[in-house]
Scaffold this motif. Structure first.
Motif, short mmCIF file in Angstrom:
data_model
loop_
_atom_site.label_atom_id
_atom_site.label_comp_id
_atom_site.label_asym_id
_atom_site.label_seq_id
_atom_site.Cartn_x
_atom_site.Cartn_y
_atom_site.Cartn_z
N LEU A 144 0.85 -1.20 0.00
CA LEU A 144 0.00 0.00 0.00
C LEU A 144 0.88 1.25 0.00
O LEU A 144 1.91 1.22 0.67
CB LEU A 144 -0.87 0.03 1.27
CG LEU A 144 -2.05 -0.95 1.33
CD1 LEU A 144 -2.72 -0.84 2.70
CD2 LEU A 144 -3.07 -0.69 0.23
N ARG A 181 -4.18 3.46 2.99
CA ARG A 181 -4.60 3.30 4.39
C ARG A 181 -5.59 4.42 4.71
O ARG A 181 -5.44 5.54 4.20
CB ARG A 181 -3.38 3.39 5.31
CG ARG A 181 -2.42 2.26 5.09
CD ARG A 181 -1.34 2.17 6.17
NE ARG A 181 -0.47 1.05 5.85
CZ ARG A 181 0.63 1.15 5.10
NH1 ARG A 181 1.02 2.32 4.63
NH2 ARG A 181 1.34 0.07 4.82
N GLU A 182 -6.53 4.11 5.59
CA GLU A 182 -7.62 5.07 5.85
C GLU A 182 -7.08 6.46 6.21
O GLU A 182 -7.56 7.48 5.70
CB GLU A 182 -8.52 4.55 6.97
CG GLU A 182 -9.70 5.49 7.22
CD GLU A 182 -10.70 4.96 8.24
OE1 GLU A 182 -10.44 3.89 8.84
OE2 GLU A 182 -11.72 5.63 8.43
N ASP A 184 -4.65 7.99 5.27
CA ASP A 184 -3.98 8.73 4.18
C ASP A 184 -4.94 9.25 3.11
O ASP A 184 -4.50 9.83 2.13
CB ASP A 184 -2.96 7.81 3.49
CG ASP A 184 -1.81 7.46 4.41
OD1 ASP A 184 -1.53 8.27 5.32
OD2 ASP A 184 -1.21 6.39 4.24
N ASN A 249 -13.98 2.20 2.24
CA ASN A 249 -13.68 0.80 1.92
C ASN A 249 -14.99 0.04 1.70
O ASN A 249 -15.09 -1.16 1.90
CB ASN A 249 -12.82 0.13 2.99
CG ASN A 249 -13.48 0.17 4.36
OD1 ASN A 249 -14.59 0.69 4.50
ND2 ASN A 249 -12.81 -0.37 5.35
N ASP A 261 -1.55 -6.26 5.72
CA ASP A 261 -0.61 -5.14 5.69
C ASP A 261 0.62 -5.53 6.50
O ASP A 261 0.59 -5.54 7.73
CB ASP A 261 -1.31 -3.90 6.29
CG ASP A 261 -0.51 -2.64 6.07
OD1 ASP A 261 0.70 -2.75 5.76
OD2 ASP A 261 -1.09 -1.55 6.18
N ALA A 264 1.89 -2.72 8.88
CA ALA A 264 1.08 -2.48 10.07
C ALA A 264 0.82 -3.79 10.84
O ALA A 264 0.14 -3.79 11.85
CB ALA A 264 -0.24 -1.84 9.68
N THR A 268 -6.34 -5.66 7.10
CA THR A 268 -7.03 -4.38 6.99
C THR A 268 -7.85 -4.40 5.70
O THR A 268 -7.62 -5.22 4.81
CB THR A 268 -6.02 -3.21 6.99
OG1 THR A 268 -6.65 -2.06 6.46
CG2 THR A 268 -4.80 -3.50 6.14
N PRO A 270 -8.40 -1.92 2.82
CA PRO A 270 -7.92 -0.61 2.35
C PRO A 270 -9.06 0.31 1.88
O PRO A 270 -10.12 -0.16 1.47
CB PRO A 270 -7.02 -0.96 1.17
CG PRO A 270 -6.64 -2.38 1.37
CD PRO A 270 -7.79 -3.03 2.07
#
Ligand code: ATP
Length: 408
Positions: A144, A181-182, A184, A249, A261, A264, A268, A270
């Motif tokens: 990501l 990613r949320e 961002d 998402n 991820d 992280a 997740t 995305p």
């Protein structure tokens, strides 16, 4: 009985564009010999060339010149469950004149007899990317943020198709789903806004006619938390050209897809930024941006001021007179054939007098017209006439490829 010809409101500039597109072999009414079929158009030789240029320019910028983008060409027919999960079966509707909600997806059936299953022609290319998210991740292991890109047909049973190729029932989209990613999403939303504007300028849209519209919550699609419409000043009003949406998402969640991820250290789902471009609206906006009328000596010259790398014909080659075999032979073998090999989009034009040929090529948007005359036979040089200025240069045949390449 199916609706035939579209009823179009009168607009002088639109009429000129529609008529030029037909006369010069860009765009024809669909099923014309049977009176047409509303909301469909057929693309002629130069229309296909223009469309290909636009699609190639898009693919080059957003896929080939990036490291984080994965192309896909998904099927148009998809399992009906895709459209149930995406919310389109329940909610992809427009109000009819009497206020009844009408689902604009084209329903069809797949298979014979009792085995037949309901399916839909896709109303957007996006879902073809979401349902291939896992395939893409498993095949390419992207980190990501990364994106998927697709160019392809989409179908909507629009209640009122209109304004030439602006609102059709069968059209083409170029779409990107960019997975982030949320936390961002806002940063990448701004980033993609910039990329979209840059591309519009690169292909030659009149940027004075492009405007951003922040779409209010009530007008946003069911999946979107923020949308910007890029609008264009068409002769029939300021209307949507392209869109940029933050789809959260929503889609991956509904398809029960996730991503591991590694950074992280966990699973997740995305979030998605979606830049979407209509090919047909891009072409309409481009034709409107390029269309130029110039009065000279009481005569009006119409031409398409298209960028040379986008124009359907890069150069046209003419022998000064078509009944002089020595000119035709030279033009064909020493000029046309090698240029055709090099650039592909090269036309042979020996019809009518030179003035007529220039007018015709002007309307197609051909940036260079090359004429082989009697002097050519002794000096191996040709006349190259520039579309925009009308100026003429004498260029050595051996230098022609270089001369044109430098101007592309
Ligand atoms: P509109 O509000 O004009 O109906 P939309 O918001 O429904 O458009 P999107 O769902 O965002 O359109 O579709 C993405 C892009 O596809 C649009 O920005 C446009 O360029 C193109 N597009 C959508 N519908 C049509 C159509 N009927 N004919 C031609 N192009 C279309």
């Amino acid at each position: 009985m199916a609706e035939k010809k579209q009823k179009e409101p009168k607009n002088e500039l639109m009429e000129k564009i529609v008529s030029l597109c037909k006369r010069r072999g860009f765009i024809f009414q669909g099923s014309e010999v049977y009176g047409g079929l509303a909301g469909t158009y057929d693309w002629g030789h130069f229309g296909v060339a223009l469309k290909n240029s636009i699609k190639q320019a898009w693919w080059k910028k957003f896929v080939d010149s990036r490291r984080d983008m994965y192309g896909i060409d998904a099927a148009i027919l998809m399992n009906a469950k895709v459209w149930e999960a995406s919310g389109h079966v329940a909610g992809f509707s427009d109000p009819t004149e009497d206020g009844k909600q009408f689902n604009v997806m084209f329903k069809t059936s797949v298979g014979a007899g009792e085995e037949a299953a309901t399916s839909y022609l896709r109303p957007e290319t996006a879902q073809g990317m979401f349902v291939n998210f896992k395939n893409t991740v498993d095949a390419f292991h992207p980190k990501l943020p990364f994106g998927m890109a697709q160019i392809g047909k989409a179908f909507r049973n629009e209640i009122a198709p209109r304004d030439f190729i602006f609102r059709q029932r069968e059209f083409e989209q170029m779409e990107i789903e960019y997975f982030v990613r949320e936390e961002d999403w806002e940063r990448y939303f701004e980033y993609w806004k910039g990329e979209m504007l840059e591309w519009m300028e690169e292909v030659g849209l009149d940027m004075n006619k492009v405007h951003e519209l922040e779409v209010e919550e009530a007008d946003r699609a069911h999946y979107s938390k923020r949308t910007i419409d890029f609008e264009f000043d068409y002769p029939f009003g300021r209307k949507e050209l392209f869109g940029l949406a933050y789809r959260t998402n929503f889609d991956l969640n509904n398809h029960k897809l996730e991503y591991i991820d590694e950074e992280a250290l966990g699973k997740t789902v995305p979030h998605v930024i979606e830049p979407t471009f209509g090919v047909d609206r891009a072409i309409l906006a481009l034709l409107l941006s390029a269309y130029t009328e110039e009065e000279k000596d009481g005569e009006v010259r119409e031409y398409l001021k298209l960028k040379p790398n986008i124009a359907p014909v890069i150069c046209a080659v003419s022998p000064l007179l078509k009944n002089k075999p020595e000119l035709v032979e030279y033009a064909n073998t020493k000029v046309y054939a090698p240029l055709k090999m090099e650039f592909g989009r090269v036309a042979w034009d020996d019809n009518g007098n030179i003035g007529k040929r220039y007018r015709r090529q002007d309307e197609v948007g051909t940036p260079f017209c090359i004429v082989v005359d009697f002097d050519t036979l002794s000096d191996d040089a040709v006349t190259v006439r520039d579309r925009d200025t009308g100026s003429q240069a004498r260029v050595k045949v051996s230098e022609l490829k270089k001369y044109i390449s430098e101007r592309l």
